[in-house]
Design an enzyme around this catalytic site. Structure first.
Site, PDB file in Angstrom:
ATOM      1  CG  HIS A 273      -2.260   0.617   1.038  1.00 59.03           C
ATOM      2  ND1 HIS A 273      -3.427  -0.097   1.030  1.00 59.03           N
ATOM      3  CD2 HIS A 273      -2.623   1.913   0.855  1.00 59.03           C
ATOM      4  CE1 HIS A 273      -4.454   0.728   0.860  1.00 59.03           C
ATOM      5  NE2 HIS A 273      -3.999   1.947   0.743  1.00 59.03           N
ATOM      6  CG  ASP A 307       1.517  -0.947  -5.843  1.00 56.75           C
ATOM      7  OD1 ASP A 307       1.862  -1.384  -4.727  1.00 56.75           O
ATOM      8  OD2 ASP A 307       0.405  -0.429  -6.044  1.00 56.75           O
ATOM      9  N   GLY A 308       4.932  -0.233  -5.489  1.00 56.24           N
ATOM     10  CA  GLY A 308       5.578   0.343  -4.311  1.00 56.24           C
ATOM     11  C   GLY A 308       6.959   0.868  -4.648  1.00 56.24           C
ATOM     12  N   GLY A 330       2.022   4.549  -8.154  1.00 55.52           N
ATOM     13  CA  GLY A 330       0.985   5.313  -7.473  1.00 55.52           C
ATOM     14  C   GLY A 330       1.289   6.794  -7.407  1.00 55.52           C
ATOM     15  NE  ARG A 331       3.254   8.155  -1.223  1.00 55.85           N
ATOM     16  CZ  ARG A 331       3.382   6.885  -0.821  1.00 55.85           C
ATOM     17  NH1 ARG A 331       3.933   5.994  -1.618  1.00 55.85           N
ATOM     18  NH2 ARG A 331       2.968   6.522   0.378  1.00 55.85           N
TER      19      ARG A 331
END
Ligand SMILES: Cc1cc2nc3c(=O)[nH]c(=O)nc-3n(C[C@H](O)[C@H](O)[C@H](O)COP(=O)(O)O)c2cc1C
Ligand SMILES: *[C@@H]1O[C@H](CO)[C@@H](O)[C@H](O)[C@H]1NC(C)=O
Ligand SMILES: *[C@@H]1O[C@H](CO)[C@@H](O)[C@H](O)[C@H]1NC(C)=O
Ligand SMILES: *[C@@H]1O[C@H](CO)[C@@H](O)[C@H](O)[C@H]1NC(C)=O
Ligand SMILES: *[C@@H]1O[C@H](CO)[C@@H](O)[C@H](O)[C@H]1NC(C)=O
Ligand SMILES: *[C@@H]1O[C@H](CO)[C@@H](O)[C@H](O)[C@H]1NC(C)=O
Ligand SMILES: *[C@@H]1O[C@H](CO)[C@@H](O)[C@H](O)[C@H]1NC(C)=O
Length: 384
Positions: A273, A307-308, A330-331
């Site tokens: 996450h 992801d990450g 993500g970000r």
């Protein structure tokens, strides 16, 4: 470039301080020119980390903090970024790599995309841009990559799905099940089918609230608080409610990867996450390595996404080398959306450029043939 004050003070003890955005020169060039609250020209950005810099200058503190924050001491957040550089590459030379871009096309659950990376589901895109998730849908279409909208979006799903280039644009819908009662969930899944989603991404890594100090200070905590019920038995029940494939997101051990397959997962998603949920949980690269070492057949039995901390072409390559089928980001895309669709598209192009040229320099002529031999999997010391 920004040093955390604490890490900077302990520089004599640690190998070096944590660097949120490795120095790309952007601060030297634009730091005194770009007014806070405004964005530098899109063409002045050179790589994904620059979008973090741009967003930090542009967004207000609470909005930026919502995107940037990690859980507790943010060790997982940092590790997600730093883990990639612990594994040195093993570049091969004298390989014909001139057709590398022809091997980018990737099929995810039968849907074709132009690259093996996608936009991970992140809540509240409206903090970066008034168009919110619409910029991400359009940028994904222009770059022909997959986007997974979050259930906790700023725009409603009607608007998000209406923003597709046409009904052939594939979106996978992320969900949390705040109310796990079957009727409520069945209604949600029917609505998502009607919206036109092609798969459901069920986030299972957050049965509890994320402990987020940085976010708590600004009052921008997790979009899903409270306890959620997740069991494999419940997962099997959910599968009977929809014809859409349900992808569990947040697998963090080889045991759970195996259990997901046993319970019929059509694909699995390795993720902590973005380090926002449980501090000191492993990065997806470490989970992929654990699977590779203990039960590598998993990569052949189901589609594995991860992801990450992915910020560079080489990060994508390391995950693909272990057998990951597609890599989520993500970000950086959330920050890129400060420019709307144009920023998202530019971020896609940057990552494609890096992926192609890094693969070429690594001696990988066909992305589909990359394997673990391209990486030294024994971690080396930190670069200092
Ligand atoms: C602002 C923000 C909101 C997020 N919201 C969600 C969400 O609603 N559902 C979800 O499954 N994951 C959510 N995540 C986690 C992302 O899907 C993804 O796992 C993570 O961002 C990947 O790490 P990266 O940001 O380093 O690329 C969120 C992440 C961020 C940064
Ligand atoms: C932006 O704000 C930061 C922190 O308040 C300050 O150090 C910096 O000088 C400001 N930049 C500009 C261009 O005004
Ligand atoms: C920050 O920006 C967001 C999104 O534009 C807005 O909703 C919020 O009210 C702003 N917060 C502050 C403290 O200015
Ligand atoms: C979705 O939001 C739009 C405004 O952006 C609004 O016009 C529309 O009625 C909403 N749709 C639903 C189904 O809530
Ligand atoms: C749908 O839109 C995509 C992205 O713009 C385009 O590549 C594709 O050809 C379109 N498909 C149809 C059936 O119109
Ligand atoms: C759920 O739906 C079924 C049939 O649609 C109905 O019989 C049942 O009473 C509902 N349960 C609840 C808790 O609402
Ligand atoms: C996975 O599939 C590849 C390609 O078919 C094959 O080379 C490899 O041996 C398989 N690995 C395992 C562990 O089954």
């Amino acid at each position: 470039m920004r040093f955390s004050a604490l890490a900077f003070a302990s520089v004599a003890l640690a190998a070096r301080p944590f660097i949120n955005e490795p120095d790309t020169g952007i601060d030297d060039q634009l730091g005194s020119i770009v007014a806070n609250g405004s964005l530098p020209p899109l063409k002045s950005l050179a790589g994904l980390p620059d979008f973090d810099w741009a967003a930090r200058h542009y967004m207000n503190l609470s909005s930026y903090t919502y995107y940037r924050n990690g859980a507790a001491g943010e060790w997982s957040y940092r590790n997600n970024l730093e883990i990639f550089q612990r594994f040195r590459l093993r570049p091969r030379v004298m390989v014909d790599i001139t057709k590398i871009e022809d091997s980018f096309e990737t099929t995810l659950l039968g849907h074709k995309f132009s690259a093996p990376f996608f936009i991970s589901p992140c809540a509240r895109a409206g903090y970066a841009h008034p168009e919110g998730e619409v910029g991400l849908v359009k940028g994904a279409a222009q770059g022909n990559i997959l986007y997974m909208p979050s259930l906790y979006s700023s725009r409603n799903r009607s608007d998000i799905y209406a923003a597709r280039a046409n009904t052939s644009q594939v979106l996978f819908q992320q969900v949390y099940l705040d109310d796990p009662s079957i009727n409520v969930t069945a209604a949600l899944f029917k609505a998502i089918e009607a919206n036109g989603a092609k798969a459901i991404v069920l986030t299972i890594d957050s049965p509890g609230d994320g402990v987020r100090h940085r976010a708590a200070r600004s009052g921008v905590g997790s979009a899903n608080t409270g306890y959620s019920l997740f069991t494999w038995e419940f997962y099997k029940q959910l599968q009977t409610l929809t014809t859409l494939p349900i992808i569990p997101k947040g697998i963090q051990t080889v045991e759970d990867a195996r259990l997901a397959i046993q319970n019929g997962a059509p694909a699995i998603f390795l993720s902590n996450h973005g380090g926002r949920q449980l501090d000191t949980s492993p990065s997806a690269l470490e989970v992929a390595l654990e699977i590779f070492e203990q039960d590598r057949g998993i990569f052949n039995e189901t589609e594995v996404y991860a992801d990450g901390g992915v910020r560079y072409g080489i990060d994508v390559l390391k995950l693909l080398a272990l057998g990951v089928k597609a890599v989520g980001v993500g970000r950086p895309f959330m920050y890129a959306n400060t420019y709307g669709a144009a920023g998202v598209k530019r971020a896609v192009d940057m990552l494609k450029y890096e992926l192609a040229n890094d693969a070429a320099n690594l001696g990988v002529g066909d992305l589909k043939k990359i394997g673990p031999q391209f990486v030294q999997w024994k971690p080396s010391g930190w670069w200092s």
